[in-house]
Design an enzyme around this catalytic site. Structure first.
Site, short mmCIF file in Angstrom:
data_model
loop_
_atom_site.label_atom_id
_atom_site.label_comp_id
_atom_site.label_asym_id
_atom_site.label_seq_id
_atom_site.Cartn_x
_atom_site.Cartn_y
_atom_site.Cartn_z
N GLU A 100 0.84 -1.19 0.00
CA GLU A 100 0.00 0.00 0.00
C GLU A 100 0.88 1.25 0.00
O GLU A 100 1.84 1.33 0.75
CB GLU A 100 -0.88 -0.04 1.26
CG GLU A 100 -1.90 1.06 1.31
CD GLU A 100 -2.66 1.17 0.01
OE1 GLU A 100 -3.39 0.24 -0.34
OE2 GLU A 100 -2.50 2.19 -0.69
N LYS A 134 8.28 -1.52 -2.12
CA LYS A 134 7.58 -0.81 -1.05
C LYS A 134 8.59 -0.19 -0.07
O LYS A 134 8.52 0.99 0.27
CB LYS A 134 6.64 -1.78 -0.33
CG LYS A 134 6.05 -1.26 0.94
CD LYS A 134 5.14 -0.08 0.71
CE LYS A 134 4.90 0.68 2.00
NZ LYS A 134 4.01 1.79 1.89
N CYS A 136 5.92 4.46 9.38
CA CYS A 136 6.59 3.63 8.37
C CYS A 136 8.02 4.00 8.01
O CYS A 136 8.86 3.12 7.86
CB CYS A 136 5.75 3.62 7.11
SG CYS A 136 4.22 2.76 7.43
#
Ligand code: UGA
Length: 461
Positions: free
Chosen positions: A151, A206, A262
């Site tokens: 995502e 990612k 993150c």
């Protein structure tokens, strides 16, 4: 999942979690009580909930009836054992895979949505393969395919990022499974934006996307420090370099360092992987992005102390913003945490104002319970010169700034851009300072209100 349900009414989407309190909050009739504050999310949930979007704690039942399962659990940095402080803790991913292996029926596509270290799909695949059952009499057949579908949404703009993504990435080996997932996104995402790669490229992309974004922030923050001593202005430098289409304009805002759940976690994970694969120079390179980020936060705290005559014991400082960025109530890794702790360590009295963050969360983050606002207590506490740092939650700008020696802006909430400095200044103790770590205020308005100003990356102040 809410956005998928919204676009694909023919698909039944069930979001499951073991946490009953959280699931009941997602089911709350009052949409202002959803567990996550995200602009536009309430409207999406309102459209899809009770139609084809359900929130439930019945995990096993949802697994048994699913054709496709998205694993979207936490992968925090390990706090002990091998790889402590760098590697991702995969215990929840593994627990999910085992639960899926036990309860799935028929053919199930398992999609890694959580951000994972490269080659995690191998672990998930191994657990699932061990549970496969051929279609024999009297046995429920079971087979699995694993895909990676990381995502890329950012908090605060999640809905618009999902509605119009720059790309959707699907990694895998099984063409049928890849196309089933691509078909779902294809309902609203243009086909050229749906990229297909092998599993490992998808997992690695990612981590690298986040590492590159974070690296730009550390780069521009290092430039900000250089601007402050040379007389340059980081905003002008950002504009000048961003005009080069090879560099681009985004992610060049200097600030108090990156926060969020993150960036740091993913870079540390990358550092761990690089070392694991015998690439210490690569590991050191990425490690430095995190080092510069921590340095920037400490630097801002030091700068406040220095400008307040080298002493902030007992001084009242108003902190504007605690969330790691605007338009979210998320405080994970927020720069405000380290900066506030540095100031508390020096004995400051902090009035913290954030329009969305719950004061209980601030107590948890600072590991310090809130004190009461000294303005409101009738009995003088006299704690201010003992050297003990304290903080209390302010309900408004006025409450935060009354009697303060300084204002420190840490989150770029929109209304901090047009504060009425002429109204604020007379309530502060002079000489009073504004420290703008986000570069959002209008400098001439602050100065003409008689306040001293420090702006990140502003060599003129
Ligand atoms: C980030 C990425 O932008 C997403 O693509 C990714 O999906 C997400 O992490 C994730 O892996 O979950 P997020 O952390 O929500 O999203 O927010 P960002 O907008 O990237 O901001 C991160 C931090 O960088 C914030 O503290 C922000 O204030 C700071 N930042 C951002 C700057 O200091 N300067 C900038 O120019 C941009």
């Amino acid at each position: 999942m809410a956005v998928i349900a919204d676009h694909c009414p023919q698909i039944q989407v069930t979001v499951v979690d073991l946490n009953e309190e959280r699931i009941s909050a997602w089911n709350n009739e009052d949409l202002t009580k959803l567990p996550v504050y995200e602009p536009g999310l309430d409207a999406v949930v309102a459209r899809a909930r009770n139609r084809n979007l359900r929130f439930s704690t019945d995990v096993n039942d949802a697994i048994s009836s699913a054709d496709m399962i998205f694993i979207s659990v936490n992968t925090p940095t390990k706090t002990k054992g091998l790889g402590s402080g760098q590697a991702s803790d995969l215990r929840w991913v593994e627990a999910c895979a085992r639960q899926v292996a036990k309860y799935a029926k028929g053919h199930t596509i398992v999609v890694e949505k959580s951000t994972l270290p490269v080659r995690t799909a191998e672990t998930v695949q191994a657990i699932l393969q061990a549970a496969e059952q051929p279609p024999l009499d009297g046995i429920v057949p079971r087979s699995f395919v694993v895909l990676s579908n990381p995502e890329f949404l950012a908090e605060g703009t999640a809905i618009q990022d999902l509605e119009a993504p720059d790309r959707v990435l699907i990694g895998g080996e099984d063409t049928n499974a890849i196309e089933s997932l691509a078909k779902i996104y294809g309902v609203w995402v243009p086909p050229e934006k749906i990229l297909r790669t092998n599993l490992w490229s998808s997992e690695l992309s990612k981590l690298i996307a986040n590492a590159f974004l974070a690296q730009r922030i550390s780069s521009i923050n290092s430039v900000a420090a250089l601007c402050e001593v040379t007389g340059a202005d980081v905003r002008e430098v950002s504009k000048a370099i961003g005009a080069d289409s090879r560099i681009g304009t985004k992610f060049l805002n200097s600030g108090p360092g990156f926060g969020g759940s993150c960036f740091k976690k993913d870079i540390l994970n990358l550092v761990y992987l690089s070392r694991h694969f015998g690439l210490p120079e690569v590991a050191d390179y990425w490690q430095h992005v995190v080092t510069v980020n921590t340095w920037q936060q400490n630097r801002i705290a030091r700068l406040v102390v220095k400008n307040l005559f080298g002493n902030i014991t007992g001084k009242k400082i108003a902190l504007f913003g605690f969330a790691f960025k605007a338009n979210t109530n998320d405080t994970r890794e927020a720069p405000a945490i380290r900066i506030a702790n540095d100031l508390l360590e020096e004995g400051a009295q902090l009035a913290i104002y954030d329009p969305k963050v719950d004061p209980k969360q601030i107590s948890i983050d600072l590991q310090l319970p809130a004190s009461s606002n000294p303005e409101k207590t009738s009995i003088p506490t006299n704690t201010s010169l003992t050297g003990e740092g304290t903080w209390w939650p302010a309900n408004s700008i006025n409450e935060a700034t009354k009697g303060s020696d300084a204002i420190l802006i840490l989150t770029e909430w929109e209304h901090f851009e047009d504060l009425n400095w002429k109204e604020i200044a007379p309530h502060m103790r002079q000489p009073a300072w504004v420290f703008d770590s986000r570069g959002v205020v209008n400098p001439s308005e602050v100065r003409s209100a008689g306040l001293r100003l420090w702006r990140v990356g502003d060599g003129a102040t």
